[in-house]
Design a protein around this motif. Structure first.
Motif, PDB file in Angstrom:
ATOM      1  N   VAL A  25      19.231 174.613  86.250  1.00 38.12           N
ATOM      2  CA  VAL A  25      20.413 175.292  85.728  1.00 38.12           C
ATOM      3  C   VAL A  25      21.552 174.282  85.629  1.00 38.12           C
ATOM      4  O   VAL A  25      21.960 173.706  86.643  1.00 38.12           O
ATOM      5  N   PRO A  26      22.076 174.027  84.430  1.00 34.62           N
ATOM      6  CA  PRO A  26      23.188 173.075  84.292  1.00 34.62           C
ATOM      7  C   PRO A  26      24.430 173.505  85.068  1.00 34.62           C
ATOM      8  O   PRO A  26      24.745 174.699  85.149  1.00 34.62           O
ATOM      9  N   VAL A  27      25.122 172.507  85.611  1.00 32.95           N
ATOM     10  CA  VAL A  27      26.366 172.770  86.323  1.00 32.95           C
ATOM     11  C   VAL A  27      27.414 171.753  85.882  1.00 32.95           C
ATOM     12  O   VAL A  27      27.100 170.576  85.674  1.00 32.95           O
ATOM     13  N   LEU A  28      28.637 172.216  85.681  1.00 30.32           N
ATOM     14  CA  LEU A  28      29.773 171.367  85.336  1.00 30.32           C
ATOM     15  C   LEU A  28      30.839 171.512  86.414  1.00 30.32           C
ATOM     16  O   LEU A  28      30.871 172.532  87.131  1.00 30.32           O
ATOM     17  N   GLU A  50      20.582 173.221  90.663  1.00 30.71           N
ATOM     18  CA  GLU A  50      21.715 172.827  89.827  1.00 30.71           C
ATOM     19  C   GLU A  50      21.578 171.357  89.450  1.00 30.71           C
ATOM     20  O   GLU A  50      21.317 170.508  90.312  1.00 30.71           O
ATOM     21  N   LEU A  51      21.784 171.049  88.165  1.00 37.29           N
ATOM     22  CA  LEU A  51      21.766 169.659  87.707  1.00 37.29           C
ATOM     23  C   LEU A  51      22.934 169.427  86.760  1.00 37.29           C
ATOM     24  O   LEU A  51      23.206 170.253  85.877  1.00 37.29           O
ATOM     25  N   SER A  52      23.610 168.307  86.934  1.00 37.49           N
ATOM     26  CA  SER A  52      24.675 167.917  86.013  1.00 37.49           C
ATOM     27  C   SER A  52      24.060 167.369  84.730  1.00 37.49           C
ATOM     28  O   SER A  52      22.870 167.016  84.704  1.00 37.49           O
ATOM     29  N   PRO A  53      24.829 167.276  83.643  1.00 41.02           N
ATOM     30  CA  PRO A  53      24.295 166.659  82.422  1.00 41.02           C
ATOM     31  C   PRO A  53      23.751 165.252  82.667  1.00 41.02           C
ATOM     32  O   PRO A  53      22.731 164.866  82.076  1.00 41.02           O
ATOM     33  N   GLU A  54      24.402 164.479  83.519  1.00 42.87           N
ATOM     34  CA  GLU A  54      23.937 163.122  83.811  1.00 42.87           C
ATOM     35  C   GLU A  54      22.578 163.148  84.507  1.00 42.87           C
ATOM     36  O   GLU A  54      21.704 162.326  84.222  1.00 42.87           O
ATOM     37  N   GLN A  55      22.374 164.096  85.394  1.00 42.40           N
ATOM     38  CA  GLN A  55      21.086 164.214  86.070  1.00 42.40           C
ATOM     39  C   GLN A  55      19.994 164.707  85.131  1.00 42.40           C
ATOM     40  O   GLN A  55      18.841 164.276  85.218  1.00 42.40           O
ATOM     41  N   LEU A  56      20.352 165.597  84.214  1.00 39.99           N
ATOM     42  CA  LEU A  56      19.359 166.125  83.272  1.00 39.99           C
ATOM     43  C   LEU A  56      18.808 165.035  82.364  1.00 39.99           C
ATOM     44  O   LEU A  56      17.644 165.100  81.947  1.00 39.99           O
ATOM     45  N   ALA A  57      19.608 164.038  82.062  1.00 43.47           N
ATOM     46  CA  ALA A  57      19.174 162.993  81.128  1.00 43.47           C
ATOM     47  C   ALA A  57      17.905 162.298  81.591  1.00 43.47           C
ATOM     48  O   ALA A  57      17.082 161.874  80.770  1.00 43.47           O
ATOM     49  N   GLY A  58      17.699 162.199  82.909  1.00 43.20           N
ATOM     50  CA  GLY A  58      16.511 161.525  83.414  1.00 43.20           C
ATOM     51  C   GLY A  58      15.512 162.458  84.059  1.00 43.20           C
ATOM     52  O   GLY A  58      14.632 162.012  84.804  1.00 43.20           O
ATOM     53  N   ARG A  77      21.711 166.740  73.697  1.00 42.98           N
ATOM     54  CA  ARG A  77      22.654 165.733  74.195  1.00 42.98           C
ATOM     55  C   ARG A  77      22.452 165.466  75.682  1.00 42.98           C
ATOM     56  O   ARG A  77      22.434 164.315  76.117  1.00 42.98           O
ATOM     57  N   TRP A  78      22.272 166.522  76.455  1.00 43.37           N
ATOM     58  CA  TRP A  78      22.156 166.355  77.905  1.00 43.37           C
ATOM     59  C   TRP A  78      20.773 165.870  78.335  1.00 43.37           C
ATOM     60  O   TRP A  78      20.614 165.360  79.435  1.00 43.37           O
ATOM     61  N   LEU A  79      19.786 166.042  77.482  1.00 44.49           N
ATOM     62  CA  LEU A  79      18.432 165.582  77.813  1.00 44.49           C
ATOM     63  C   LEU A  79      18.143 164.206  77.221  1.00 44.49           C
ATOM     64  O   LEU A  79      16.981 163.819  77.045  1.00 44.49           O
ATOM     65  N   GLY A  80      19.183 163.479  76.892  1.00 42.76           N
ATOM     66  CA  GLY A  80      19.002 162.109  76.421  1.00 42.76           C
ATOM     67  C   GLY A  80      18.357 162.004  75.052  1.00 42.76           C
ATOM     68  O   GLY A  80      17.592 161.067  74.787  1.00 42.76           O
ATOM     69  N   GLY A  81      18.663 162.963  74.176  1.00 44.47           N
ATOM     70  CA  GLY A  81      18.138 162.916  72.816  1.00 44.47           C
ATOM     71  C   GLY A  81      16.858 163.700  72.606  1.00 44.47           C
ATOM     72  O   GLY A  81      16.401 163.845  71.465  1.00 44.47           O
ATOM     73  N   ARG A  82      16.272 164.245  73.655  1.00 37.57           N
ATOM     74  CA  ARG A  82      15.057 165.064  73.500  1.00 37.57           C
ATOM     75  C   ARG A  82      15.444 166.440  72.960  1.00 37.57           C
ATOM     76  O   ARG A  82      16.228 167.154  73.574  1.00 37.57           O
ATOM     77  N   ARG A  83      14.896 166.813  71.822  1.00 37.69           N
ATOM     78  CA  ARG A  83      15.302 168.048  71.154  1.00 37.69           C
ATOM     79  C   ARG A  83      14.342 169.179  71.489  1.00 37.69           C
ATOM     80  O   ARG A  83      13.129 169.036  71.383  1.00 37.69           O
TER      81      ARG A  83
END
Length: 322
Positions: A25-28, A50-58, A77-83
């Motif tokens: 679940v994304p958290v800001l 809970e994961l931040s956008p930065e954590q989701l990227a990896g 965007r948050w998954l590092g370009g994975r659509r």
């Protein structure tokens, strides 16, 4: 399975995360609509992370459950370009009935071949123009609160958020006449000015914004559950009231006609019929108890947690295999 989804609808998500997976679940920092994180008023298991956008990227993600149109771009965007749909399996969960030019409202995911569109009611799937997108229906599931109804207060309970602003959509205009038949206790967000807005004395219409953990117990004290909504998806509050053992008095619109069987309450498109039903339940607690027990049995059978999770498990396995 690692499932990415946003915390959008607390009641629905509470049922969904009871499954056997890990839920991301994304958290800001501001915990706004795109980053609410874990629920604070619902009981969620430790499998919800809970994961931040930065954590989701990896982070490895097996499937994305989208619930709002803009989440597709957020996810990419948050998954590092994975659509979603192209690089990661995806489903789009539609909670709402269509709005605007009904029944010609075109769904934002119409004519998509890269995802599955999931509706929470058959009514919603019928009224949305889904185009050629593969669609299915997975009806609501409820974490059973138990048979709590006592009906010791000779009043009808209503749950609606923002009734002044939403007006006719949620049947706010029907409440004055209904309150003459049965005094009302209205629960929900932004209800404080309701009685004043309608010009009703407090004894006929009381508004309360209770914490989620107190709501079920409060509802169960009331004699019946009143659902005057004209146009919406099937309200989870109606199903929760049925689980509690409350008889239902509801407008015969949208999916309510499927959810409330004969003997579990009264459905009608005539406000005067609903008023008479509410009056009867208030004055005949034994009838309310009997119909409420039937409502609970019907809700457990059709909207129980086990079949809900089983249907989701089947779908998630299918989309991740493709």
């Amino acid at each position: 399975m690692r499932i990415l989804l946003w915390h959008v609808h607390g009641s629905w998500t509470t049922a969904f995360v009871q499954g056997p997976h890990t839920y991301l679940v994304p958290v800001l920092p501001d915990r706004g609509p795109d980053g609410l994180g874990r629920a604070e008023t619902f009981a969620w298991p430790d499998s919800v992370q809970e994961l931040s956008p930065e954590q989701l990227a990896g982070t490895e993600v097996d499937v994305v459950v989208l619930q709002r149109p803009h989440e597709e771009e957020l996810a990419a965007r948050w998954l590092g370009g994975r659509r979603p749909g192209r690089d990661i399996p995806a489903v789009y969960l539609e909670h709402n009935a269509p709005d605007g030019e009904v029944p010609n409202t075109r769904h934002p995911c119409a004519d998509r071949r890269d995802l599955t569109l999931v509706h929470v009611t058959h009514f919603n799937r019928l009224f949305w123009d889904n185009g050629s997108t593969r669609t299915t229906v997975i009806e609501h599931g409820i974490v059973d609160p138990g048979h709590r109804w006592t009906g010791e207060l000779a009043r009808a309970a209503v749950i609606v958020n923002d009734p002044v602003r939403r007006g006719r959509y949620v049947g706010t205009d029907l409440l004055p006449a209904l309150s003459e038949a049965a005094p009302l206790d209205v629960f929900g967000m932004r209800t404080a000015q309701l009685a004043e807005h309608l010009g009703l004395p407090r004894e006929r219409c009381r508004a309360q914004d209770l914490p989620q953990e107190q709501l079920h117990s409060a509802l169960a004290l009331r004699r019946c559950y009143l659902h005057p909504v004209r146009w919406t998806s099937l309200g989870l509050s109606l199903l929760e009231a049925m689980h509690l053992g409350m008889p239902v008095v509801a407008l015969a619109t949208t999916e309510a006609v499927e959810a409330v069987p004969e003997g579990a309450g009264v459905l009608s498109t005539r406000a005067e019929v609903l008023a008479e039903a509410a009056r009867r339940y208030v004055h005949e607690p034994q009838a309310a108890a009997e119909d409420g027990a039937r409502a609970r049995r019907a809700a457990l059978s059709r909207y129980g947690l086990k079949p809900f999770l089983h249907r989701w498990e089947q779908l998630l396995e299918e989309v991740t295999r493709r």
